[in-house]
Design a protein around this motif. Structure first.
Motif, PDB file in Angstrom:
ATOM      1  N   GLY A 169     -14.445 -64.176  24.360  1.00 13.68           N
ATOM      2  CA  GLY A 169     -14.338 -63.131  23.338  1.00 13.68           C
ATOM      3  C   GLY A 169     -14.260 -61.737  23.929  1.00 13.68           C
ATOM      4  O   GLY A 169     -14.332 -60.740  23.206  1.00 13.68           O
ATOM      5  N   HIS A 170     -14.107 -61.646  25.264  1.00 19.07           N
ATOM      6  CA  HIS A 170     -14.001 -60.338  25.906  1.00 19.07           C
ATOM      7  C   HIS A 170     -12.624 -59.728  25.665  1.00 19.07           C
ATOM      8  O   HIS A 170     -11.631 -60.451  25.542  1.00 19.07           O
ATOM      9  CB  HIS A 170     -14.222 -60.465  27.418  1.00 19.07           C
ATOM     10  N   PRO A 171     -12.531 -58.402  25.627  1.00 19.47           N
ATOM     11  CA  PRO A 171     -11.233 -57.760  25.449  1.00 19.47           C
ATOM     12  C   PRO A 171     -10.361 -57.822  26.696  1.00 19.47           C
ATOM     13  O   PRO A 171      -9.156 -57.614  26.624  1.00 19.47           O
ATOM     14  CB  PRO A 171     -11.594 -56.310  25.110  1.00 19.47           C
ATOM     15  N   THR A 172     -10.986 -58.080  27.852  1.00 17.02           N
ATOM     16  CA  THR A 172     -10.228 -58.210  29.089  1.00 17.02           C
ATOM     17  C   THR A 172     -10.889 -59.243  29.992  1.00 17.02           C
ATOM     18  O   THR A 172     -12.029 -59.650  29.751  1.00 17.02           O
ATOM     19  CB  THR A 172     -10.121 -56.860  29.828  1.00 17.02           C
ATOM     20  N   ALA A 173     -10.161 -59.658  31.024  1.00 22.49           N
ATOM     21  CA  ALA A 173     -10.664 -60.705  31.924  1.00 22.49           C
ATOM     22  C   ALA A 173     -11.499 -60.082  33.034  1.00 22.49           C
ATOM     23  O   ALA A 173     -10.973 -59.700  34.086  1.00 22.49           O
ATOM     24  CB  ALA A 173      -9.498 -61.499  32.501  1.00 22.49           C
ATOM     25  N   VAL A 174     -12.796 -59.992  32.818  1.00 23.82           N
ATOM     26  CA  VAL A 174     -13.678 -59.319  33.771  1.00 23.82           C
ATOM     27  C   VAL A 174     -13.751 -60.078  35.095  1.00 23.82           C
ATOM     28  O   VAL A 174     -13.714 -59.475  36.171  1.00 23.82           O
ATOM     29  CB  VAL A 174     -15.089 -59.146  33.171  1.00 23.82           C
ATOM     30  N   VAL A 175     -13.848 -61.403  35.027  1.00 28.04           N
ATOM     31  CA  VAL A 175     -13.914 -62.200  36.254  1.00 28.04           C
ATOM     32  C   VAL A 175     -12.635 -62.030  37.075  1.00 28.04           C
ATOM     33  O   VAL A 175     -12.691 -61.846  38.296  1.00 28.04           O
ATOM     34  CB  VAL A 175     -14.145 -63.687  35.929  1.00 28.04           C
ATOM     35  N   TYR A 176     -11.491 -62.074  36.416  1.00 23.83           N
ATOM     36  CA  TYR A 176     -10.228 -61.868  37.112  1.00 23.83           C
ATOM     37  C   TYR A 176     -10.227 -60.499  37.794  1.00 23.83           C
ATOM     38  O   TYR A 176      -9.792 -60.355  38.942  1.00 23.83           O
ATOM     39  CB  TYR A 176      -9.043 -61.927  36.136  1.00 23.83           C
ATOM     40  N   THR A 177     -10.694 -59.508  37.067  1.00 19.02           N
ATOM     41  CA  THR A 177     -10.699 -58.135  37.590  1.00 19.02           C
ATOM     42  C   THR A 177     -11.523 -58.026  38.858  1.00 19.02           C
ATOM     43  O   THR A 177     -11.068 -57.507  39.881  1.00 19.02           O
ATOM     44  CB  THR A 177     -11.245 -57.165  36.529  1.00 19.02           C
ATOM     45  N   LEU A 178     -12.767 -58.520  38.805  1.00 16.44           N
ATOM     46  CA  LEU A 178     -13.649 -58.415  39.969  1.00 16.44           C
ATOM     47  C   LEU A 178     -13.115 -59.225  41.150  1.00 16.44           C
ATOM     48  O   LEU A 178     -13.161 -58.769  42.299  1.00 16.44           O
ATOM     49  CB  LEU A 178     -15.052 -58.890  39.597  1.00 16.44           C
ATOM     50  N   ASP A 179     -12.609 -60.419  40.868  1.00 13.09           N
ATOM     51  CA  ASP A 179     -12.093 -61.259  41.951  1.00 13.09           C
ATOM     52  C   ASP A 179     -10.860 -60.645  42.603  1.00 13.09           C
ATOM     53  O   ASP A 179     -10.734 -60.628  43.835  1.00 13.09           O
ATOM     54  CB  ASP A 179     -11.735 -62.650  41.425  1.00 13.09           C
ATOM     55  N   LEU A 180      -9.951 -60.122  41.792  1.00  8.22           N
ATOM     56  CA  LEU A 180      -8.653 -59.683  42.313  1.00  8.22           C
ATOM     57  C   LEU A 180      -8.684 -58.289  42.929  1.00  8.22           C
ATOM     58  O   LEU A 180      -7.785 -57.941  43.703  1.00  8.22           O
ATOM     59  CB  LEU A 180      -7.596 -59.754  41.207  1.00  8.22           C
ATOM     60  N   ILE A 181      -9.709 -57.494  42.613  1.00  7.74           N
ATOM     61  CA  ILE A 181      -9.804 -56.184  43.266  1.00  7.74           C
ATOM     62  C   ILE A 181     -10.851 -56.176  44.378  1.00  7.74           C
ATOM     63  O   ILE A 181     -10.886 -55.247  45.180  1.00  7.74           O
ATOM     64  CB  ILE A 181     -10.126 -55.056  42.271  1.00  7.74           C
ATOM     65  N   TYR A 182     -11.682 -57.212  44.412  1.00 15.09           N
ATOM     66  CA  TYR A 182     -12.776 -57.216  45.391  1.00 15.09           C
ATOM     67  C   TYR A 182     -12.726 -58.431  46.309  1.00 15.09           C
ATOM     68  O   TYR A 182     -12.536 -58.300  47.522  1.00 15.09           O
ATOM     69  CB  TYR A 182     -14.112 -57.164  44.635  1.00 15.09           C
ATOM     70  N   VAL A 183     -12.835 -59.625  45.756  1.00 12.28           N
ATOM     71  CA  VAL A 183     -12.967 -60.827  46.579  1.00 12.28           C
ATOM     72  C   VAL A 183     -11.669 -61.158  47.316  1.00 12.28           C
ATOM     73  O   VAL A 183     -11.670 -61.371  48.537  1.00 12.28           O
ATOM     74  CB  VAL A 183     -13.412 -62.032  45.733  1.00 12.28           C
ATOM     75  N   VAL A 184     -10.559 -61.214  46.585  1.00  9.75           N
ATOM     76  CA  VAL A 184      -9.295 -61.643  47.194  1.00  9.75           C
ATOM     77  C   VAL A 184      -8.810 -60.690  48.293  1.00  9.75           C
ATOM     78  O   VAL A 184      -8.535 -61.133  49.414  1.00  9.75           O
ATOM     79  CB  VAL A 184      -8.206 -61.834  46.110  1.00  9.75           C
TER      80      VAL A 184
END
Length: 203
Positions: A169-184
């Motif tokens: 129900g989030h307006p955006t993909a928070v997990v995707y955001t953190l993973d793709l700007i930080y982890v990857v």
């Protein structure tokens, strides 16, 4: 150097105390989280994991007898920052927001002071182990891209909302955001540096 590491230790101790307080409230008090059932279940499962890791945090920050222990300490601080960043950006606003904010901020500063105290130039990154770690990090980065990239592309092409957004129900993909700007990116950068036998890749 010693003073910086001592500062990192006190900041880590503060972050751990805040983490214990946050986990105690989210796990044993009612009504802290205001998200839907799916998100609350995932958040509480993550809280149990974090609670189980607190003793390891304490061990590696209290008994930093070797450079390896200090590197593990640094890695755990990075995880703490990543973990609670999700609660800041992805959880419905709740009474623990100031606590989550402090945990992320304090762990960031602890990591900075700890990094400045580490003799990275003395680390050796030759042999099989650094190459193995490089391969592992590369696989992690590729796996995250393979899992999180297609839903993003699919939405751009077809307008189909990623299932994660529908579930949370989030307006955006928070997990995707953190993973793709930080982890990857960090995983790929560390892979390159370790493959080139650069000591900074270990950190």
């Amino acid at each position: 150097m010693k003073n910086m590491q001592q500062t990192a230790f006190y900041l880590t101790l503060l972050a751990l105390l805040l983490t214990l307080a946050a986990c105690a409230l989210t796990l044993f008090a009612k009504g802290v989280y205001h998200d839907n059932g799916f998100v609350q279940t995932a958040s509480k499962a993550n809280d149990w994991v974090m609670l189980s890791l607190v003793p390891a945090f304490a061990i590696f920050s209290f008994f930093r007898i070797s450079i390896k222990a200090q590197l593990i300490w640094a890695g755990m601080l990075s995880y703490l920052r990543y973990h609670y960043a999700f609660y800041l950006f992805g959880a419905a606003f709740n009474i623990l927001f100031p606590v989550f904010l402090c945990i992320v901020s304090v762990s960031c500063f602890a990591l900075v002071f700890l990094t400045l105290s580490l003799p990275l130039q003395q680390l050796k990154v030759e042999g099989f182990v650094p190459k193995f770690i490089a391969g592992y990090l590369c696989i992690i980065g590729l796996m995250l891209l393979a899992v999180e990239g297609p839903p993003i592309v699919d939405y751009i092409v077809s307008g189909s909302l990623p299932q994660m957004l529908a579930d949370t129900g989030h307006p955006t993909a928070v997990v995707y955001t953190l993973d793709l700007i930080y982890v990857v990116p960090v995983s790929f950068l560390a892979t390159i540096w370790l493959w080139q036998n650069k000591s900074v890749g270990i950190f």
